[in-house]
Design an enzyme around this catalytic site. Structure first.
Site, mmCIF file in Angstrom:
data_model
loop_
_atom_site.group_PDB
_atom_site.id
_atom_site.type_symbol
_atom_site.label_atom_id
_atom_site.label_comp_id
_atom_site.label_asym_id
_atom_site.label_seq_id
_atom_site.Cartn_x
_atom_site.Cartn_y
_atom_site.Cartn_z
ATOM 1 N N PHE A 138 0.858 -1.195 0.000
ATOM 2 C CA PHE A 138 0.000 0.000 0.000
ATOM 3 C C PHE A 138 0.886 1.236 0.000
ATOM 4 O O PHE A 138 1.779 1.365 0.844
ATOM 5 C CB PHE A 138 -0.920 0.023 1.221
ATOM 6 C CG PHE A 138 -1.862 1.201 1.191
ATOM 7 C CD1 PHE A 138 -2.986 1.177 0.385
ATOM 8 C CD2 PHE A 138 -1.612 2.335 1.941
ATOM 9 C CE1 PHE A 138 -3.846 2.274 0.325
ATOM 10 C CE2 PHE A 138 -2.464 3.431 1.895
ATOM 11 C CZ PHE A 138 -3.588 3.397 1.079
ATOM 12 N N ASP A 223 9.160 2.871 1.461
ATOM 13 C CA ASP A 223 7.970 3.578 1.921
ATOM 14 C C ASP A 223 7.870 3.357 3.429
ATOM 15 O O ASP A 223 7.459 2.297 3.892
ATOM 16 C CB ASP A 223 6.730 3.042 1.196
ATOM 17 C CG ASP A 223 5.441 3.709 1.687
ATOM 18 O OD1 ASP A 223 5.479 4.408 2.719
ATOM 19 O OD2 ASP A 223 4.400 3.512 1.031
ATOM 20 N N LYS A 252 2.397 10.126 8.222
ATOM 21 C CA LYS A 252 1.729 9.605 9.426
ATOM 22 C C LYS A 252 2.328 10.179 10.722
ATOM 23 O O LYS A 252 2.156 11.359 10.979
ATOM 24 C CB LYS A 252 1.723 8.076 9.397
ATOM 25 C CG LYS A 252 0.810 7.546 8.261
ATOM 26 C CD LYS A 252 0.230 6.158 8.513
ATOM 27 C CE LYS A 252 -0.943 5.893 7.587
ATOM 28 N NZ LYS A 252 -0.667 5.018 6.473
HETATM 29 C C1 LIG Z 1 -0.909 5.344 5.058
HETATM 30 C C2 LIG Z 1 0.107 4.946 4.079
HETATM 31 C C3 LIG Z 1 0.302 5.661 2.883
HETATM 32 C C4 LIG Z 1 -0.609 6.794 2.456
HETATM 33 O O1 LIG Z 1 -0.497 7.911 3.263
HETATM 34 P P1 LIG Z 1 -1.613 9.068 3.164
HETATM 35 O O2 LIG Z 1 -1.157 10.088 4.143
HETATM 36 O O3 LIG Z 1 -2.925 8.444 3.484
HETATM 37 O O4 LIG Z 1 -1.591 9.568 1.764
HETATM 38 C C5 LIG Z 1 1.336 5.269 2.055
HETATM 39 N N1 LIG Z 1 2.143 4.243 2.370
HETATM 40 C C6 LIG Z 1 1.988 3.538 3.504
HETATM 41 C C7 LIG Z 1 2.936 2.423 3.812
HETATM 42 C C8 LIG Z 1 0.957 3.855 4.389
HETATM 43 O O5 LIG Z 1 0.789 3.123 5.504
#
Ligand SMILES: *Cc1c(COP(=O)(O)O)cnc(C)c1O
Length: 404
Positions: A138, A223, A252
């Site tokens: 994700f 990521d 986050k």
């Molecule tokens: C939450 C998340 C995202 C997306 O972040 P947003 O602030 O919702 O755009 C991308 N990568 C990972 C691994 C995430 O957990």
């Protein structure tokens, strides 16, 4: 004065892309929340790994209110002190030489992917544009990031997806060997898959990705939107995995609840993001930067990071004890304060059924896919709140087992 909104107003006035719980929280302090009816909850969800210092932490409130009385916004026609201080702080604490600031994880990943494509284009030519990512991964909800993400349900039904994206199997290096070649510009990976089910990346797998990227002159993108900002017990997970990426994305917990994102990279790669190649109105906004700077400086200390490890052990002990008594979990896993409990086969796909029961018992938790109960609490949650939260979780689990 207008009437106080209720949960029904969500259905009346907001597009139906979410299905929020019935309770509407109105106030938070530390790891506790209160809803409109005055009911109190312990927060193991942390706004999906965002409230890294709990709710209304005094250090963040101070940073926000001081900045709010000083300067809110300029745009990138000017730079500002909080943005530069945040960038410097991130560079000093990581592998990075350069930072790009934005407002969310999806935007940080969008920037990372565009940077990787542009870098490869400038250094090797048009052909080198392929991106390798992983099933179940994700990376956000922009169209590029859902396409790179490994959950097709998020990219289907929106017309043609961007091309040049392939997906390997997580923790399976051979699957990547079959996909990577001289046309690959980047491999994007979460060091631990979050939404995909709290699946830690094996160190040999992540090291193998580094070697493959080096062999084909592709960029390794970590990521760390969910794993970063102290979540796993180091400021970034890569720092305890012994693998250094070329690009790292953070969001986050970075803002502790204030929208902010960052893309970190090296002097080798950064110049490809030349003047005019990319941008964002809010990126490096003084309010967001001031809060993120305070969060990073507070989190990246032995007291907080060692506290994460201690709390991880406490979470694990409690979950194992609950499991000894109720036998609902197959495996308890994770790093730091990003913890997943996979459901036993008798409860296959029923992690989500625990959430409303837990709420009734006064506990907020999360799931990661249908089969994994996920916890991503404040990095500084008091032990007493962990104990009480786990007592509430056990009552919810007992009700699930009893079929209530
Ligand atoms: C939450 C998340 C995202 C997306 O972040 P947003 O602030 O919702 O755009 C991308 N990568 C990972 C691994 C995430 O957990």
């Amino acid at each position: 004065m207008s009437q106080t909104p209720t949960r029904a107003d969500f259905d009346h006035y907001m597009v139906p892309n979410y299905a929020p719980q019935k309770a509407v929280p109105v106030r938070g302090e530390g790891s506790r929340l209160w809803d409109q009816a005055g009911r109190e909850y312990i927060d193991f969800a942390g706004g999906i790994a965002v409230n890294g210092l709990g709710h209304c932490h005094p250090v963040l409130v101070e940073a926000l209110t001081t900045q709010a009385n000083t300067l809110w916004h300029l745009s990138n026609v000017f730079t500002n002190e909080p943005a530069m201080a945040l960038a410097r702080s991130l560079v000093e604490r990581t592998f990075a030489d350069k930072v790009y600031l934005c407002s969310s994880g999806g935007e940080a990943n969008e920037a990372a992917l565009k940077l990787a494509r542009r870098w490869a284009h400038d250094h090797h030519g048009e052909h080198k544009h392929r991106i390798v990512s992983f099933s179940q991964s994700f990376h956000g909800r922009t169209f590029f990031t859902v396409s790179v993400g490994g959950q097709p349900k998020y990219s289907q039904g929106f017309g043609p997806v961007p091309g040049g994206i392939v997906h390997g199997q997580y923790n399976d290096l051979d699957s990547v060997r079959n996909l990577i070649d001289d046309d690959t510009c980047a491999v994007m990976v979460e060091p631990m898959q979050g939404e995909g089910g709290i699946i830690p990346g094996k160190p040999e797998f992540l090291k193998g990705l580094r070697d493959l990227c080096d062999a084909f002159d592709a960029l390794l993108i970590f990521d760390e939107v969910q794993t970063g900002a102290g979540r796993t017990g180091s400021l970034y997970a890569y720092q305890q995995l012994g693998v250094t990426p070329d690009i790292l994305t953070s969001a986050k917990s970075l803002g502790g609840g204030f929208p902010v994102g960052a893309m970190l990279t090296t002097d080798r790669v950064a110049p490809a993001m030349a003047i005019g190649t990319h941008g964002s109105t809010y990126g490096g906004n003084p309010l967001a930067s001031a809060v993120a700077l305070a969060a990073v400086e507070f989190i990246d200390t032995p007291a907080v990071l060692e506290g994460v490890k201690h709390r991880h052990d406490l979470f694990r002990e409690h979950l194992e004890a609950i499991n000894r008594r109720h036998g609902v979990f197959k495996e308890i896993r994770g790093m730091g304060l990003l913890i997943g409990a996979e459901m036993a086969s008798a409860y296959e796909g029923r992690a989500k059924d625990i959430l409303p029961l837990a709420l009734e018992e006064g506990l907020m938790a999360l799931i990661a896919g249908p089969n994994v109960l996920r916890m991503a609490p404040s990095l500084v949650i008091p032990d007493a709140d962990i104990d009480e939260g786990m007592a509430r979780l056990e009552r919810a689990v007992a009700r699930l087992v009893a079929g209530q």
